[in-house]
Design a protein around this motif. Structure first.
Motif, PDB file in Angstrom:
ATOM      1  N   TRP A 144      37.966  14.619  18.075  1.00  0.00           N
ATOM      2  CA  TRP A 144      37.528  14.571  16.684  1.00  0.00           C
ATOM      3  C   TRP A 144      37.977  13.286  16.006  1.00  0.00           C
ATOM      4  O   TRP A 144      37.238  12.711  15.200  1.00  0.00           O
ATOM      5  CB  TRP A 144      38.041  15.801  15.919  1.00  0.00           C
ATOM      6  CG  TRP A 144      37.123  16.975  16.073  1.00  0.00           C
ATOM      7  CD1 TRP A 144      37.359  18.139  16.750  1.00  0.00           C
ATOM      8  CD2 TRP A 144      35.800  17.094  15.538  1.00  0.00           C
ATOM      9  NE1 TRP A 144      36.270  18.974  16.684  1.00  0.00           N
ATOM     10  CE2 TRP A 144      35.302  18.357  15.933  1.00  0.00           C
ATOM     11  CE3 TRP A 144      34.992  16.282  14.769  1.00  0.00           C
ATOM     12  CZ2 TRP A 144      34.020  18.804  15.591  1.00  0.00           C
ATOM     13  CZ3 TRP A 144      33.719  16.709  14.417  1.00  0.00           C
ATOM     14  CH2 TRP A 144      33.253  17.966  14.829  1.00  0.00           C
ATOM     15  N   ARG A 145      39.173  12.795  16.303  1.00  0.00           N
ATOM     16  CA  ARG A 145      39.626  11.541  15.699  1.00  0.00           C
ATOM     17  C   ARG A 145      38.729  10.384  16.118  1.00  0.00           C
ATOM     18  O   ARG A 145      38.385   9.523  15.299  1.00  0.00           O
ATOM     19  CB  ARG A 145      41.092  11.260  16.067  1.00  0.00           C
ATOM     20  CG  ARG A 145      42.082  12.122  15.324  1.00  0.00           C
ATOM     21  CD  ARG A 145      43.469  11.491  15.277  1.00  0.00           C
ATOM     22  NE  ARG A 145      44.039  11.260  16.594  1.00  0.00           N
ATOM     23  CZ  ARG A 145      44.723  12.170  17.282  1.00  0.00           C
ATOM     24  NH1 ARG A 145      44.895  13.379  16.787  1.00  0.00           N
ATOM     25  NH2 ARG A 145      45.225  11.887  18.466  1.00  0.00           N
ATOM     26  N   TRP A 146      38.379  10.331  17.398  1.00  0.00           N
ATOM     27  CA  TRP A 146      37.519   9.257  17.882  1.00  0.00           C
ATOM     28  C   TRP A 146      36.145   9.306  17.216  1.00  0.00           C
ATOM     29  O   TRP A 146      35.580   8.267  16.841  1.00  0.00           O
ATOM     30  CB  TRP A 146      37.357   9.361  19.399  1.00  0.00           C
ATOM     31  CG  TRP A 146      38.500   8.843  20.189  1.00  0.00           C
ATOM     32  CD1 TRP A 146      39.821   8.843  19.831  1.00  0.00           C
ATOM     33  CD2 TRP A 146      38.450   8.259  21.492  1.00  0.00           C
ATOM     34  NE1 TRP A 146      40.592   8.299  20.829  1.00  0.00           N
ATOM     35  CE2 TRP A 146      39.779   7.929  21.872  1.00  0.00           C
ATOM     36  CE3 TRP A 146      37.431   7.986  22.384  1.00  0.00           C
ATOM     37  CZ2 TRP A 146      40.091   7.348  23.083  1.00  0.00           C
ATOM     38  CZ3 TRP A 146      37.736   7.404  23.610  1.00  0.00           C
ATOM     39  CH2 TRP A 146      39.053   7.079  23.952  1.00  0.00           C
ATOM     40  N   ALA A 154      35.043  11.311  14.349  1.00  0.00           N
ATOM     41  CA  ALA A 154      34.952  11.371  12.889  1.00  0.00           C
ATOM     42  C   ALA A 154      35.296  10.046  12.232  1.00  0.00           C
ATOM     43  O   ALA A 154      34.799   9.750  11.134  1.00  0.00           O
ATOM     44  CB  ALA A 154      35.858  12.477  12.353  1.00  0.00           C
ATOM     45  N   ASN A 155      36.142   9.226  12.855  1.00  0.00           N
ATOM     46  CA  ASN A 155      36.527   7.940  12.269  1.00  0.00           C
ATOM     47  C   ASN A 155      35.523   6.828  12.537  1.00  0.00           C
ATOM     48  O   ASN A 155      35.713   5.696  12.092  1.00  0.00           O
ATOM     49  CB  ASN A 155      37.899   7.503  12.803  1.00  0.00           C
ATOM     50  CG  ASN A 155      39.036   8.245  12.124  1.00  0.00           C
ATOM     51  OD1 ASN A 155      38.925   8.647  10.975  1.00  0.00           O
ATOM     52  ND2 ASN A 155      40.135   8.449  12.849  1.00  0.00           N
ATOM     53  N   ASN A 169      31.905  18.185  18.188  1.00  0.00           N
ATOM     54  CA  ASN A 169      32.126  16.737  18.105  1.00  0.00           C
ATOM     55  C   ASN A 169      31.023  15.976  18.835  1.00  0.00           C
ATOM     56  O   ASN A 169      30.716  14.841  18.492  1.00  0.00           O
ATOM     57  CB  ASN A 169      33.518  16.345  18.613  1.00  0.00           C
ATOM     58  CG  ASN A 169      33.832  16.892  19.983  1.00  0.00           C
ATOM     59  OD1 ASN A 169      33.094  16.648  20.926  1.00  0.00           O
ATOM     60  ND2 ASN A 169      34.916  17.635  20.099  1.00  0.00           N
ATOM     61  N   SER A 209      41.477  17.648  19.457  1.00  0.00           N
ATOM     62  CA  SER A 209      41.849  16.941  18.234  1.00  0.00           C
ATOM     63  C   SER A 209      41.654  15.433  18.398  1.00  0.00           C
ATOM     64  O   SER A 209      41.238  14.740  17.451  1.00  0.00           O
ATOM     65  CB  SER A 209      43.297  17.247  17.844  1.00  0.00           C
ATOM     66  OG  SER A 209      44.194  16.830  18.858  1.00  0.00           O
ATOM     67  N   VAL A 248      38.654  14.607  10.342  1.00  0.00           N
ATOM     68  CA  VAL A 248      39.328  14.489  11.642  1.00  0.00           C
ATOM     69  C   VAL A 248      40.027  15.783  12.042  1.00  0.00           C
ATOM     70  O   VAL A 248      40.431  15.943  13.188  1.00  0.00           O
ATOM     71  CB  VAL A 248      40.343  13.328  11.643  1.00  0.00           C
ATOM     72  CG1 VAL A 248      39.634  11.998  11.459  1.00  0.00           C
ATOM     73  CG2 VAL A 248      41.399  13.521  10.564  1.00  0.00           C
ATOM     74  N   SER A 249      40.177  16.717  11.103  1.00  0.00           N
ATOM     75  CA  SER A 249      40.829  17.992  11.419  1.00  0.00           C
ATOM     76  C   SER A 249      40.257  19.066  10.514  1.00  0.00           C
ATOM     77  O   SER A 249      39.556  18.771   9.534  1.00  0.00           O
ATOM     78  CB  SER A 249      42.353  17.895  11.230  1.00  0.00           C
ATOM     79  OG  SER A 249      42.654  17.569   9.885  1.00  0.00           O
TER      80      SER A 249
END
Length: 362
Positions: free
Chosen positions: A335-337, A339-340, A308, A332, A284-285
Motif C-alpha cells: 500500500w505504501r508503494w 498509494a504514494n 492495491n 502494508s 497508505v493505511s
C-alpha cells in the motif's frame, strides 16, 4: 487499461508503441560541450529525485526519454527502480550536491528534465531542510526543465511551496504552477496533485487540456468472479447512505455512503464509491479492519475492499511495476508503494507539455 493512440501525426510500430522522440534541439550536444562527456544517446534525458515506485520513469520510458538515474533512500524501492530502468538509484541529495560541485556525475549537468517528489518533513525531522535543499541540487546540475510534484497546497504547506518557487526563480528558472485532477488526464483516480514546472530557457508550457468525461472503472477493477469473498462487507454491517446535494462531476470520485464503525460514520477506509466515477485518492493505511486504504467499491455482488492492485492499475503502473508490487510480502508495504505514487498518465501528460515547450519555446 484501454490502449491510448499515439499523438496525431505520430506513426506507431506493429505493437502500437510510438517511436522514441527525436533528440531535443541542443540537448545532448550542449551537454557534451559543457561537461566534456560526449553523449551516445539521441533521446531526451530524465533524472528523478525521490523516485518511489517512479511512475515518472514509466511515463518517461513511454515517451522515449532515457532515464539516467534517480535518488531514493529506501533500498527496496531503489532496487526496483534500478531493475526496471537499468539506471542507478543514488541514496542522498546532499551527497550528490557535494559531488556535483566537484565535477562528478557529468552526465547530469545540463540534463533535459529533472522531476522531483521530495517530501516535506516535520519541523523536528533531521530531513526537514531537504524540501528546499533541492533548489541547491538544481542550481548545481542546471537541468533545462524541472517538474516538482506535491499534494495540493494548504495553509500549512503554502509558505514552503512559495519559498520553493521563489528559490527556483532566484537561480534562473521561469516557473508555472497548477493543481491537476488526474482523472482529467487519463488516469482512473481523482487524486489531485500540485505541479511546479520550472524552465531554464525563456518559455512556458501549455498545460494539458482536461477531459470532462470519464468512462468508468471496468478497465482496472478486478474480475468480479475472482474477488475473494473475504473482501466483501458482510450484510450484518450498517451502511449509512450519503445524501447527495449536488451531482458529482464525471471526473470526481462519487461517494455513495459509508459503513458504521465503532459508532462512527464516514471513516475514509469504509467509504463506498461508485464504479462509474474515478477511484478516490488512496491512503497508505486503514483506520478500521473492516475497510481498505483504497476505500470500498460497489460491485456486481456487493460492496468490497478495493485492492492495491486495482489502485496500481488506476495509477497506470506498467506490468513490470505491477509484478514488483505483487512480489512484496508485506501488504502494508504494498500500500505504501502504491498509494504514494503519482498516477502515470498525468505524469506523462505533463512531461509531454514540457517536451513540446522544449521543441518550440514560447
Amino acid at each position: 487499461p484501454p490502449h491510448r493512440p499515439p499523438p496525431e501525426g505520430t506513426e506507431a510500430d506493429e505493437a502500437g508503441v510510438p517511436p522514441a522522440q527525436s533528440q531535443l534541439p541542443g540537448s545532448s550536444l550542449r551537454r557534451a560541450e559543457s561537461t566534456g562527456t560526449p553523449s551516445t544517446s539521441t533521446q531526451p534525458t530524465l533524472f528523478a529525485l525521490s523516485t518511489g515506485i517512479s511512475t515518472w520513469a514509466m511515463a518517461a520510458q513511454e515517451l522515449g526519454l532515457e532515464v539516467l538515474g534517480g535518488i531514493e533512500r529506501d533500498e527496496q524501492l531503489a532496487t526496483a527502480f534500478a531493475k526496471r530502468t537499468g539506471a542507478k538509484a543514488h541514496a542522498d541529495v546532499k551527497t550528490m550536491i557535494d559531488e556535483g560541485k566537484q565535477g562528478k556525475h557529468p552526465e547530469l549537468h545540463g540534463i533535459d528534465v529533472m522531476v522531483s517528489a521530495v517530501e516535506r518533513a516535520q519541523p523536528d525531522s533531521p530531513r526537514h531542510d531537504e524540501f528546499l535543499r533541492q533548489i541547491d541540487f538544481f542550481e548545481v546540475f542546471q537541468p533545462r526543465a524541472v517538474v516538482i510534484e506535491q499534494p495540493p497546497p494548504t495553509a500549512t504547506t503554502l509558505p514552503e511551496y512559495t519559498a520553493l518557487s521563489s528559490g527556483m526563480q532566484a537561480i534562473g528558472y521561469h516557473c508555472q504552477a497548477r493543481v491537476l485532477n488526474c482523472a482529467e488526464h487519463g488516469d482512473y483516480t481523482s487524486r489531485r496533485r500540485w505541479f511546479l514546472v520550472c524552465l531554464r530557457y525563456n518559455g512556458a508550457i501549455e498545460w494539458p487540456t482536461p477531459q470532462l468525461e470519464f468512462e468508468g472503472l471496468d478497465a482496472i477493477l478486478d474480475d468480479p468472479k475472482t474477488v475473494c469473498p473475504a473482501r466483501f462487507i458482510p450484510a450484518t454491517e450498517t451502511f449509512v447512505p450519503r445524501r447527495e446535494r449536488v451531482a458529482r462531476r464525471p471526473t470526481h470520485a462519487r461517494k455513495l455512503g459509508s459503513y458504521l464503525v465503532n459508532g462512527r460514520v464516514d471513516e475514509q477506509c469504509v467509504r463506498v464509491y461508485d464504479e462509474h466515477h474515478p477511484l478516490p485518492s488512496a491512503a497508505v493505511s486503514q483506520a478500521a479492519l473492516l475497510g481498505s486504504p483504497g476505500g470500498l467499491i460497489r460491485g456486481k455482488y456487493g460492496d468490497y475492499n478495493i485492492s492495491n492492485g486495482e489502485v496500481a492499475r488506476a495509477h497506470g503502473f506498467s506490468q513490470e511495476a505491477l509484478d514488483q508490487v505483487e512480489r512484496l510480502t508485506s501488504t502494508s508495504l504494498q500500500w505504501r508503494w502504491v498509494a504514494n505514487s503519482l498516477p502515470r498518465r498525468t505524469a506523462q501528460a505533463v512531461l509531454e507539455a514540457v517536451l513540446d515547450s522544449m521543441h518550440s519555446p514560447k
